[in-house]
Design an enzyme around this catalytic site. Structure first.
Site, PDB file in Angstrom:
ATOM      1  N   VAL A 233       0.842  -1.206   0.000  1.00 51.29           N
ATOM      2  CA  VAL A 233       0.000   0.000   0.000  1.00 51.29           C
ATOM      3  C   VAL A 233       0.873   1.249   0.000  1.00 51.29           C
ATOM      4  O   VAL A 233       0.634   2.204  -0.755  1.00 51.29           O
ATOM      5  CB  VAL A 233      -0.947  -0.012   1.233  1.00 51.29           C
ATOM      6  CG1 VAL A 233      -1.749   1.277   1.326  1.00 51.29           C
ATOM      7  CG2 VAL A 233      -1.880  -1.213   1.172  1.00 51.29           C
TER       8      VAL A 233
ATOM      9  N   THR B 216      -1.301  -4.661   8.835  1.00 50.33           N
ATOM     10  CA  THR B 216      -2.105  -4.851  10.051  1.00 50.33           C
ATOM     11  C   THR B 216      -2.578  -6.291  10.213  1.00 50.33           C
ATOM     12  O   THR B 216      -3.493  -6.550  10.987  1.00 50.33           O
ATOM     13  CB  THR B 216      -3.332  -3.913  10.054  1.00 50.33           C
ATOM     14  OG1 THR B 216      -3.932  -3.952   8.752  1.00 50.33           O
ATOM     15  CG2 THR B 216      -2.947  -2.504  10.417  1.00 50.33           C
TER      16      THR B 216
ATOM     17  N   GLY C  28      -8.454 -15.444  -3.351  1.00 50.14           N
ATOM     18  CA  GLY C  28      -7.258 -15.507  -2.512  1.00 50.14           C
ATOM     19  C   GLY C  28      -6.749 -14.092  -2.289  1.00 50.14           C
ATOM     20  O   GLY C  28      -7.510 -13.136  -2.416  1.00 50.14           O
TER      21      GLY C  28
ATOM     22  N   GLU D 191      -7.804   2.415   1.415  1.00 50.75           N
ATOM     23  CA  GLU D 191      -7.485   2.222  -0.006  1.00 50.75           C
ATOM     24  C   GLU D 191      -8.386   1.135  -0.596  1.00 50.75           C
ATOM     25  O   GLU D 191      -8.794   0.215   0.102  1.00 50.75           O
ATOM     26  CB  GLU D 191      -6.000   1.870  -0.178  1.00 50.75           C
ATOM     27  CG  GLU D 191      -5.521   0.677   0.623  1.00 50.75           C
ATOM     28  CD  GLU D 191      -5.525  -0.599  -0.177  1.00 50.75           C
ATOM     29  OE1 GLU D 191      -5.395  -0.525  -1.400  1.00 50.75           O
ATOM     30  OE2 GLU D 191      -5.673  -1.674   0.444  1.00 50.75           O
TER      31      GLU D 191
ATOM     32  N   ASN E 189     -15.102  -5.070   0.581  1.00 53.57           N
ATOM     33  CA  ASN E 189     -14.442  -6.346   0.285  1.00 53.57           C
ATOM     34  C   ASN E 189     -15.305  -7.540   0.676  1.00 53.57           C
ATOM     35  O   ASN E 189     -15.306  -8.569   0.001  1.00 53.57           O
ATOM     36  CB  ASN E 189     -13.089  -6.423   1.004  1.00 53.57           C
ATOM     37  CG  ASN E 189     -12.011  -5.670   0.237  1.00 53.57           C
ATOM     38  OD1 ASN E 189     -12.237  -5.228  -0.882  1.00 53.57           O
ATOM     39  ND2 ASN E 189     -10.856  -5.523   0.840  1.00 53.57           N
TER      40      ASN E 189
ATOM     41  N   GLU F 164      -4.567  -5.402  -6.493  1.00 50.31           N
ATOM     42  CA  GLU F 164      -3.248  -5.808  -6.976  1.00 50.31           C
ATOM     43  C   GLU F 164      -3.367  -6.095  -8.471  1.00 50.31           C
ATOM     44  O   GLU F 164      -4.370  -6.622  -8.927  1.00 50.31           O
ATOM     45  CB  GLU F 164      -2.758  -7.059  -6.233  1.00 50.31           C
ATOM     46  CG  GLU F 164      -2.417  -6.741  -4.801  1.00 50.31           C
ATOM     47  CD  GLU F 164      -1.720  -7.891  -4.096  1.00 50.31           C
ATOM     48  OE1 GLU F 164      -1.036  -8.687  -4.746  1.00 50.31           O
ATOM     49  OE2 GLU F 164      -1.867  -7.965  -2.869  1.00 50.31           O
TER      50      GLU F 164
ATOM     51  N   CYS G 104      -6.253  -9.726   1.116  1.00 47.77           N
ATOM     52  CA  CYS G 104      -7.386  -8.970   1.669  1.00 47.77           C
ATOM     53  C   CYS G 104      -8.639  -9.811   1.897  1.00 47.77           C
ATOM     54  O   CYS G 104      -9.092  -9.968   3.032  1.00 47.77           O
ATOM     55  CB  CYS G 104      -7.718  -7.796   0.750  1.00 47.77           C
ATOM     56  SG  CYS G 104      -6.399  -6.590   0.682  1.00 47.77           S
TER      57      CYS G 104
HETATM   58  C1  UDX Z   1      -9.241  -6.556  -3.205  1.00 46.09           C
HETATM   59  C2  UDX Z   1     -10.294  -5.485  -3.554  1.00 46.09           C
HETATM   60  O1  UDX Z   1     -10.840  -5.765  -4.855  1.00 46.09           O
HETATM   61  C3  UDX Z   1      -9.675  -4.101  -3.527  1.00 46.09           C
HETATM   62  O2  UDX Z   1     -10.669  -3.112  -3.746  1.00 46.09           O
HETATM   63  C4  UDX Z   1      -9.017  -3.882  -2.145  1.00 46.09           C
HETATM   64  O3  UDX Z   1      -8.375  -2.622  -2.081  1.00 46.09           O
HETATM   65  C5  UDX Z   1      -8.018  -4.981  -1.841  1.00 46.09           C
HETATM   66  O4  UDX Z   1      -8.667  -6.257  -1.937  1.00 46.09           O
HETATM   67  P1  UDX Z   1      -7.255  -7.760  -4.518  1.00 46.09           P
HETATM   68  O5  UDX Z   1      -7.108  -8.610  -3.294  1.00 46.09           O
HETATM   69  O6  UDX Z   1      -6.045  -7.158  -5.147  1.00 46.09           O
HETATM   70  O7  UDX Z   1      -8.255  -6.533  -4.222  1.00 46.09           O
HETATM   71  O8  UDX Z   1      -7.920  -8.654  -5.659  1.00 46.09           O
HETATM   72  P2  UDX Z   1      -9.359  -8.790  -6.328  1.00 46.09           P
HETATM   73  O9  UDX Z   1      -9.294  -8.305  -7.718  1.00 46.09           O
HETATM   74  O10 UDX Z   1     -10.417  -8.241  -5.467  1.00 46.09           O
HETATM   75  O11 UDX Z   1      -9.485 -10.388  -6.378  1.00 46.09           O
HETATM   76  C6  UDX Z   1      -9.507 -11.148  -5.179  1.00 46.09           C
HETATM   77  C7  UDX Z   1      -9.636 -12.615  -5.481  1.00 46.09           C
HETATM   78  O12 UDX Z   1     -10.939 -12.910  -5.986  1.00 46.09           O
HETATM   79  C8  UDX Z   1      -8.654 -13.141  -6.540  1.00 46.09           C
HETATM   80  O13 UDX Z   1      -8.134 -14.381  -6.090  1.00 46.09           O
HETATM   81  C9  UDX Z   1      -9.521 -13.333  -7.768  1.00 46.09           C
HETATM   82  O14 UDX Z   1      -9.040 -14.349  -8.602  1.00 46.09           O
HETATM   83  C10 UDX Z   1     -10.850 -13.727  -7.134  1.00 46.09           C
HETATM   84  N1  UDX Z   1     -12.016 -13.465  -7.995  1.00 46.09           N
HETATM   85  C11 UDX Z   1     -12.296 -12.206  -8.425  1.00 46.09           C
HETATM   86  C12 UDX Z   1     -12.870 -14.524  -8.333  1.00 46.09           C
HETATM   87  O15 UDX Z   1     -12.635 -15.681  -7.940  1.00 46.09           O
HETATM   88  N2  UDX Z   1     -13.964 -14.267  -9.117  1.00 46.09           N
HETATM   89  C13 UDX Z   1     -14.274 -13.013  -9.558  1.00 46.09           C
HETATM   90  O16 UDX Z   1     -15.303 -12.857 -10.263  1.00 46.09           O
HETATM   91  C14 UDX Z   1     -13.409 -11.959  -9.206  1.00 46.09           C
END
Ligand code: UDX
Length: 467
Positions: A11, A85, A260, A151, A211, A155, A263
């Site tokens: 971040v 955190t 995964g 935020e 989230n 990623e 977050c």
């Molecule tokens: C997330 C939030 O989207 C973001 O707003 C916050 O700031 C941080 O946490 P991130 O963890 O980077 O972001 O990934 P994200 O794009 O949300 O995807 C999370 C997981 O969900 C990934 O493993 C992705 O493959 C999975 N996913 C996403 C699915 O299995 N199906 C979907 O339709 C979308």
């Protein structure tokens, strides 16, 4: 503005690079000596598209530098706190934050704004307010403006998300004369998005709840996909039909091996626990977590239902990172899937386009056979399983790489591949909530092509053999 960012993890580095690109003068403060040395030599500790260019340009043009001494922040108009955190096993770990506050709060200029960007448990807001007031009073200093500024960057697309957010949330912990809110509004003046000013506890909830909702959508669609499978229905058609309703929408509705990352899994589990501590039951969120865990087992069950006993079977995994565009393996489905398959006695060979993801995966799961080239995953494989939908996997020529396999099964753990292309290459395609496509289906396609030469694909050979 002069900005300091305390804690240069994921971040912190995104904020630093992006604010420097907007023309602010940014100092990143990092206690870890190795990480600091790497940052100073222009090396990023993780892969994030576009960020290395921003960091390099910021450093080169004198708008971004890094140091270890917290006193560097005493000249800043805004001090961001971006320390981690949570701990490695997914629990909250807020000691780092409180220790950082103890160190930096006495150094913050009286008219500066302290902006906490680390994700915090909403129940901690009051404690943080009390802690900061106590530190300032104890040092004989006047109170300062303190806000939360959560935020929402993802990623793999964090730079774009930072520059073009859906909203900027400012949660007021303490803000004499509304000076802190005015300062953050000025800092974010380049942003074309609503600025939501609210209480600090509401801001912490907005961050988490966003989230939690996304995670719930994913588990919901995963449950539906299981039902579609049993019915012979297609989840693609079902989601496409649902998505016309603007109350539902079609995003975050892609089924597969589940969510995964650092977050979603952690926050779902912590939300259930934190709410329970206040006597609030969250059975739906608990189920979101459980469904997500099951998806990884489901992937293994799909393989076993087509291959039988997995002992001695050679399974090639495509993708290790928890999602494309990153080399992050935190809570990556690929790792638990690899462990499950290895425990069944399978031989598991894996590839990811990111070198760092490959290295980390090999260290975390020594029994895994990590390879540096995609074709090595196909060699003699009984089955191929896609776990991360990197764009290069959509471009695979299945009729070429499929020839290297000894089996013919492809399990698509992200519903990201084209079933027709795979069946057309003589392989059997199995997705999540999608009808199985196999050699038998592709027989029609080959006939339609009117192919009359020597059999080239496996499908054609099998058809020829059957006569
Ligand atoms: C997330 C939030 O989207 C973001 O707003 C916050 O700031 C941080 O946490 P991130 O963890 O980077 O972001 O990934 P994200 O794009 O949300 O995807 C999370 C997981 O969900 C990934 O493993 C992705 O493959 C999975 N996913 C996403 C699915 O299995 N199906 C979907 O339709 C979308």
């Amino acid at each position: 503005m002069r900005v300091s960012v305390v804690g240069i993890g994921y971040v912190g580095l995104v904020v630093s690079g992006c604010l420097a690109a907007w023309g602010h003068r940014v100092t990143g403060i990092e206690a870890d000596g190795d990480r600091l040395a790497a940052l100073r030599s222009g090396e990023l500790p993780f892969h994030e598209p576009g960020l290395d260019e921003l960091v390099r340009a910021g450093s080169h043009e004198g708008r971004l530098d890094f140091g270890a001494d917290p006193r560097l922040l005493s000249a800043s108009d805004v001090v961001f706190v971006t320390v981690g955190t949570h701990d490695a096993s997914g629990g909250w770990q807020t000691d780092t934050l409180t220790r950082a506050l103890e160190r930096i709060v006495p150094l913050v200029r009286d008219d500066a704004t302290l902006a906490i960007r680390s994700t915090i448990p909403p129940a901690l807001v009051r404690e943080i307010d009390a802690l900061i007031s106590r530190i300032r009073a104890g040092a004989g200093l006047p109170g300062i403006s303190v806000v939360l500024n959560p935020e929402f960057t993802r990623e793999g697309s964090a730079v774009g998300d930072f520059f073009r957010p859906d909203r900027v949330v400012i949660g007021v912990v303490r803000d004499p004369g509304e000076h802190g809110v005015a300062t953050l509004r000025a800092l974010y003046q380049a942003v074309d998005a609503p600025i939501v000013v609210t209480s600090a506890v509401d801001a912490a909830m907005i961050k988490l709840a966003s989230n939690l909702f996304l995670a719930t959508k994913i588990s919901f669609v995963n449950e539906l996909a299981g039902w579609c499978e049993a019915l012979g229905a297609s989840i693609d058609e079902v989601v496409a039909g649902m998505a016309f309703d603007p109350r539902i929408g079609g995003s975050f509705m892609r089924p597969g091996v589940g969510f995964g990352g650092s977050c979603l899994p952690h926050q779902v589990r912590m939300a259930v626990r934190d709410a329970a501590a206040l006597d609030v039951a969250m059975p739906q969120l608990a189920a979101t977590d459980e469904t997500n865990r099951r998806q990884r087992h489901r992937f293994v069950t799909l393989l076993a239902s087509h291959l039988g006993d997995l002992a001695g079977q050679r399974i090639g995994l495509l993708g290790l990172a928890f999602k494309p565009g990153t080399d992050d393996l935190r809570e990556a489905p690929a790792l638990s899937i690899a462990e499950l398959l290895l425990d069944e006695g399978a031989i598991v060979v894996a590839y990811d386009p990111m070198e760092r993801a490959r290295r980390t995966a090999q260290a975390l799961v020594p029994r895994l056979r990590v390879r540096g080239r995609i074709d090595e995953v196909f060699d003699n494989a009984d089955a191929i399983g896609l776990v991360t939908e990197w764009p290069e996997f959509s471009a695979i020529d299945w009729s070429v790489l499929g020839e290297r396999m000894r089996g013919a099964l492809v399990v698509d753990g992200r519903n990201a591949l084209n079933p027709d292309e795979i069946a057309d290459a003589g392989l059997t395609y199995v997705g999540f909530g999608r009808p199985v496509r196999s050699v038998e289906h592709s027989a029609d396609l080959v006939e339609l092509r009117g192919h009359d030469g020597a059999p080239v694909t496996r499908a054609e050979r099998e058809i020829a053999a059957v006569g």
